[in-house]
Motif scaffolding. Structure first.
Motif, PDB file in Angstrom:
ATOM      1  N   ALA A   1     -64.189 102.378  66.469  1.00  0.00           N
ATOM      2  CA  ALA A   1     -63.709 101.313  65.601  1.00  0.00           C
ATOM      3  C   ALA A   1     -62.525 101.589  64.449  1.00  0.00           C
ATOM      4  CB  ALA A   1     -64.717 100.468  64.941  1.00  0.00           C
ATOM      5  N   PRO A   2     -62.987 102.929  63.657  1.00  0.00           N
ATOM      6  CA  PRO A   2     -61.902 103.067  62.756  1.00  0.00           C
ATOM      7  C   PRO A   2     -60.395 103.269  63.420  1.00  0.00           C
ATOM      8  CG  PRO A   2     -63.903 104.252  62.385  1.00  0.00           C
ATOM      9  CD  PRO A   2     -64.022 103.689  63.672  1.00  0.00           C
ATOM     10  N   ASP A   3     -60.345 103.790  64.461  1.00  0.00           N
ATOM     11  CA  ASP A   3     -59.135 104.166  65.104  1.00  0.00           C
ATOM     12  C   ASP A   3     -58.502 102.803  65.527  1.00  0.00           C
ATOM     13  OD1 ASP A   3     -59.533 106.977  65.070  1.00  0.00           O
ATOM     14  OD2 ASP A   3     -60.377 106.910  67.103  1.00  0.00           O
ATOM     15  N   ILE A   4     -59.215 101.748  65.887  1.00  0.00           N
ATOM     16  CA  ILE A   4     -58.626 100.505  66.359  1.00  0.00           C
ATOM     17  C   ILE A   4     -58.195  99.657  64.906  1.00  0.00           C
ATOM     18  CG2 ILE A   4     -58.936  98.565  67.404  1.00  0.00           C
ATOM     19  CD1 ILE A   4     -60.860 100.331  69.433  1.00  0.00           C
ATOM     20  N   ILE A   5     -59.185  99.450  64.059  1.00  0.00           N
ATOM     21  CA  ILE A   5     -58.941  98.837  62.895  1.00  0.00           C
ATOM     22  C   ILE A   5     -58.637  99.277  61.464  1.00  0.00           C
ATOM     23  CG2 ILE A   5     -60.437  96.912  64.250  1.00  0.00           C
ATOM     24  CD1 ILE A   5     -62.481  97.605  62.134  1.00  0.00           C
TER      25      ILE A   5
ATOM     26  N   LEU B   1     -60.225  93.083  54.078  1.00  0.00           N
ATOM     27  CA  LEU B   1     -61.278  92.241  54.315  1.00  0.00           C
ATOM     28  C   LEU B   1     -61.318  91.873  55.720  1.00  0.00           C
ATOM     29  CD1 LEU B   1     -60.175  89.555  51.218  1.00  0.00           C
ATOM     30  CD2 LEU B   1     -62.094  90.933  51.391  1.00  0.00           C
ATOM     31  N   VAL B   2     -60.244  91.874  56.595  1.00  0.00           N
ATOM     32  CA  VAL B   2     -60.281  91.763  58.005  1.00  0.00           C
ATOM     33  C   VAL B   2     -61.366  92.873  58.418  1.00  0.00           C
ATOM     34  CG1 VAL B   2     -59.145  91.917  60.179  1.00  0.00           C
ATOM     35  CG2 VAL B   2     -58.044  90.739  58.095  1.00  0.00           C
ATOM     36  N   GLN B   3     -61.089  94.110  57.986  1.00  0.00           N
ATOM     37  CA  GLN B   3     -62.047  95.221  58.417  1.00  0.00           C
ATOM     38  C   GLN B   3     -63.346  95.010  58.316  1.00  0.00           C
ATOM     39  OE1 GLN B   3     -61.005  99.310  57.576  1.00  0.00           O
ATOM     40  NE2 GLN B   3     -58.863  98.960  57.238  1.00  0.00           N
ATOM     41  N   ALA B   4     -63.778  94.339  56.732  1.00  0.00           N
ATOM     42  CA  ALA B   4     -65.340  94.195  56.539  1.00  0.00           C
ATOM     43  C   ALA B   4     -65.535  93.227  57.438  1.00  0.00           C
ATOM     44  CB  ALA B   4     -65.050  93.717  55.058  1.00  0.00           C
ATOM     45  N   LEU B   5     -64.844  92.149  57.987  1.00  0.00           N
ATOM     46  CA  LEU B   5     -65.264  90.839  58.877  1.00  0.00           C
ATOM     47  C   LEU B   5     -65.752  91.568  59.861  1.00  0.00           C
ATOM     48  CD1 LEU B   5     -66.027  88.226  58.996  1.00  0.00           C
ATOM     49  CD2 LEU B   5     -63.450  87.630  59.788  1.00  0.00           C
ATOM     50  N   ILE B   6     -65.129  92.396  60.443  1.00  0.00           N
ATOM     51  CA  ILE B   6     -64.972  93.029  61.700  1.00  0.00           C
ATOM     52  C   ILE B   6     -66.308  93.622  61.968  1.00  0.00           C
ATOM     53  CG2 ILE B   6     -64.217  94.730  63.620  1.00  0.00           C
ATOM     54  CD1 ILE B   6     -62.804  91.728  63.576  1.00  0.00           C
ATOM     55  N   TYR B   7     -66.498  94.576  60.818  1.00  0.00           N
ATOM     56  CA  TYR B   7     -67.603  95.450  60.855  1.00  0.00           C
ATOM     57  C   TYR B   7     -69.004  94.472  60.496  1.00  0.00           C
ATOM     58  CZ  TYR B   7     -65.273  99.726  60.762  1.00  0.00           C
ATOM     59  OH  TYR B   7     -64.761 101.144  61.198  1.00  0.00           O
ATOM     60  N   ILE B   8     -69.027  93.475  60.112  1.00  0.00           N
ATOM     61  CA  ILE B   8     -69.986  92.687  59.780  1.00  0.00           C
ATOM     62  C   ILE B   8     -70.515  91.954  61.240  1.00  0.00           C
ATOM     63  CG2 ILE B   8     -70.853  90.457  58.741  1.00  0.00           C
ATOM     64  CD1 ILE B   8     -69.269  91.120  56.089  1.00  0.00           C
TER      65      ILE B   8
END
Length: 74
Positions: free
Chosen positions: A31-35, A41-48
């Motif tokens: 996930a870190p490589d992709i996002i 905020l978008v990263q936080a939403l994706i991780y949630i």
């Protein structure tokens, strides 16, 4: 109601633990490589979302652990 213990409960708990470990490692690895370059905020939403997505099959899995049937009988 079941009165005798079954093999499904310990196997199910170990399987759930193993599956969650694999899922977490895959997410942490890729996930870190992709996002990683996306806004915070978008990263936080994706991780949630990724943190909650494992709950989708959990109901049927718990039903299997208790009854031996995959999902509800209708």
């Amino acid at each position: 109601m079941r009165t005798e213990p079954t093999w499904r409960i310990p196997v199910g708990i170990l399987g759930l633990f193993a599956a969650l470990m694999i899922y977490g490692i895959v997410i942490a690895r890729y996930a870190p490589d992709i996002i990683g370059s996306w806004p915070g905020l978008v990263q936080a939403l994706i991780y949630i979302i990724l943190g909650l997505i494992w709950l989708l099959p959990l109901r049927n899995f718990l039903i299997w652990m208790e009854t031996g049937n995959w999902g509800e009988k209708r």
